[in-house]
Design an enzyme around this catalytic site. Structure first.
Site, mmCIF file in Angstrom:
data_model
loop_
_atom_site.group_PDB
_atom_site.id
_atom_site.type_symbol
_atom_site.label_atom_id
_atom_site.label_comp_id
_atom_site.label_asym_id
_atom_site.label_seq_id
_atom_site.Cartn_x
_atom_site.Cartn_y
_atom_site.Cartn_z
ATOM 1 N N TYR A 36 3.141 -2.548 -4.628
ATOM 2 C CA TYR A 36 2.889 -3.991 -4.680
ATOM 3 C C TYR A 36 2.209 -4.383 -5.978
ATOM 4 O O TYR A 36 2.356 -5.520 -6.454
ATOM 5 C CB TYR A 36 2.049 -4.434 -3.480
ATOM 6 C CG TYR A 36 0.561 -4.256 -3.603
ATOM 7 C CD1 TYR A 36 -0.249 -5.285 -4.073
ATOM 8 C CD2 TYR A 36 -0.052 -3.052 -3.261
ATOM 9 C CE1 TYR A 36 -1.623 -5.129 -4.192
ATOM 10 C CE2 TYR A 36 -1.421 -2.893 -3.371
ATOM 11 C CZ TYR A 36 -2.206 -3.926 -3.845
ATOM 12 O OH TYR A 36 -3.556 -3.761 -3.969
ATOM 13 N N ASP A 86 2.817 -4.005 2.108
ATOM 14 C CA ASP A 86 2.659 -4.006 0.654
ATOM 15 C C ASP A 86 3.922 -3.511 -0.051
ATOM 16 O O ASP A 86 4.242 -3.966 -1.152
ATOM 17 C CB ASP A 86 1.483 -3.121 0.245
ATOM 18 C CG ASP A 86 0.133 -3.692 0.643
ATOM 19 O OD1 ASP A 86 0.065 -4.891 0.987
ATOM 20 O OD2 ASP A 86 -0.854 -2.934 0.616
ATOM 21 N N ASP A 141 -3.004 -10.924 3.065
ATOM 22 C CA ASP A 141 -2.256 -10.257 2.004
ATOM 23 C C ASP A 141 -0.793 -10.037 2.412
ATOM 24 O O ASP A 141 0.134 -10.210 1.623
ATOM 25 C CB ASP A 141 -2.840 -8.875 1.680
ATOM 26 C CG ASP A 141 -4.343 -8.793 1.691
ATOM 27 O OD1 ASP A 141 -4.999 -9.583 2.381
ATOM 28 O OD2 ASP A 141 -4.886 -7.908 1.015
ATOM 29 N N SER A 212 -7.651 -13.130 -0.792
ATOM 30 C CA SER A 212 -6.770 -13.222 0.374
ATOM 31 C C SER A 212 -6.305 -14.663 0.575
ATOM 32 O O SER A 212 -5.155 -14.897 0.980
ATOM 33 C CB SER A 212 -7.462 -12.685 1.629
ATOM 34 O OG SER A 212 -8.515 -13.526 2.068
#
Length: 380
Positions: A36, A86, A141, A212
């Site tokens: 990511y 991710d 996230d 976040s």
């Protein structure tokens, strides 16, 4: 703000797929793999290409991504069994690359990534688990990592049949994680309320992490734009959510700099600091949301003001090279020790301020470039 372009171009000039300098784990000796982190920077390359029309950015992007994917679409270091949200992030750039290059392996890679979503475990309310090792947990996230990829795949290959699922995942996260007192969003929630860091009544973590919020705001603007004409009511509701979130966040900007603190609502409490990556992500969401017509024009000006503050206070030239400072390296909940001096990832204030503060990391560079690309397009 031409220095942002100079900074970015300087980084790319010193980059190879084997040693991306923005990825601290690789520069410290880990083997390069699909991540990511690189996904943030490859998306920055794409956005600069879209904003400037400079083919060099697209060529660099193609060369970088090509290195990680073999002819069968197998992705270096990607393990579907991790069910890690991710790992989906970097796949977002495959859509424009497929269109630009017609490389069959890019379509195969898209299908390999989507195969993870088909088997991704879900919480009782239907959201993807953040990772296999974090059962029944939603992290803000994760919506950024997955949903913009999911909606584009849905449009390209599934005739838009899953947009309501995407909408519900945003709505569920927002309803579960929004604090009624401040309007801010908690970093994570365990729907079963069993994680050691989870509030026994709400299942939420205990603090508000600015990056976040930035991930989530970017997730919204990067997903909403792909909703089709048959899902206009859901699109409208997500736009309302975006505006409400940004209005809330602007209440917590530092009045002198317009930047945001690492722990969003704790101001100048000892140890807290004005954090670059989350600030840039919020600026980008404000600016793109305006460009797409979701927000009134004054929101763009707010975003541009925030971007200017980052350039003034956080982008320095030291010994002839640009340095972007005050980027939180990483933050999470449970599962493993922190990287800083406070070892338990319990969502406490002490935890968030303990994580290392680094320079020139992808998680700060990328949203800085995202926002700059919006500025270029606005001027045009």
């Amino acid at each position: 703000m031409e220095q942002i372009k100079l900074f970015f171009d300087e980084i790319l000039k010193n980059t190879t797929p084997e040693r991306p300098p923005w990825n601290k784990e690789v520069t410290l000796g880990s083997s390069p793999k699909w991540s990511y982190i690189d996904g943030c920077m490859t998306m920055a390359m794409l956005k600069m290409y879209e904003a400037t029309g400079d083919q060099a950015y697209l060529n660099f992007l193609d060369t970088f991504i090509d290195h990680y994917i073999d002819e069968e679409g197998n992705i270096l270091g990607f393990d579907i069994a991790e069910h890690n949200c991710d790992n989906i992030n970097e796949g977002k750039v495959l859509y424009p690359l497929l269109k630009a290059t017609s490389k069959e392996k890019y379509e195969k890679a898209l299908r390999n990534l989507y195969a993870q979503l088909l088997e991704q475990p879900r919480t009782p309310n239907g959201n993807f688990w953040h990772k296999e090792i974090y059962p029944n947990q939603i992290w803000l996230d994760g919506l950024y990592m997955v949903q913009p990829f999911y909606v584009q795949y849905d449009i390209l290959f599934n005739q838009g049949k899953n947009q309501s699922d995407i909408f519900r995942q945003f709505q569920n996260a927002y309803q579960l994680m929004r604090d009624p007192k401040t309007g801010l969003l908690y970093h994570g929630v365990d729907e079963t309320k069993t994680a050691f860091w989870a509030n026994s009544d709400t299942g939420c973590s205990q603090n508000f992490w600015t990056r976040s919020h930035g991930w989530y705001a970017m997730a919204l603007v990067d997903t909403i734009e792909f909703f089709d004409e048959t899902h206009q009511e859901e699109k409208r509701m997500l736009i309302e959510q975006l505006k409400e979130l940004l209005d809330t966040l602007l209440n917590f900007a530092n009045p002198k700099t317009m930047m945001f603190y690492q722990v969003t609502d704790q101001g100048a409490r000892e140890g807290n600091y004005l954090e670059t990556s989350g600030t840039c992500a919020i600026a980008y969401a404000l600016m793109k949301g305006t460009r797409l017509g979701y927000l009134p024009e004054p929101y763009f000006e707010k975003g541009a003001e925030i971007l200017q503050a980052v350039v003034k206070h956080k982008l320095m030239k030291i010994d002839g090279e640009y340095v972007l400072k005050d980027i939180c390296l990483v933050a999470g909940l449970g599962g493993m020790p922190g990287h800083g001096s406070y070892k338990v990832r319990d969502g406490s204030y002490e935890y968030y301020i303990s994580e290392p503060i680094v320079t020139n990391d992808a998680k700060g560079i990328a949203p800085l470039v995202f926002a700059y690309a919006e500025l270029i397009q606005h001027k045009e």
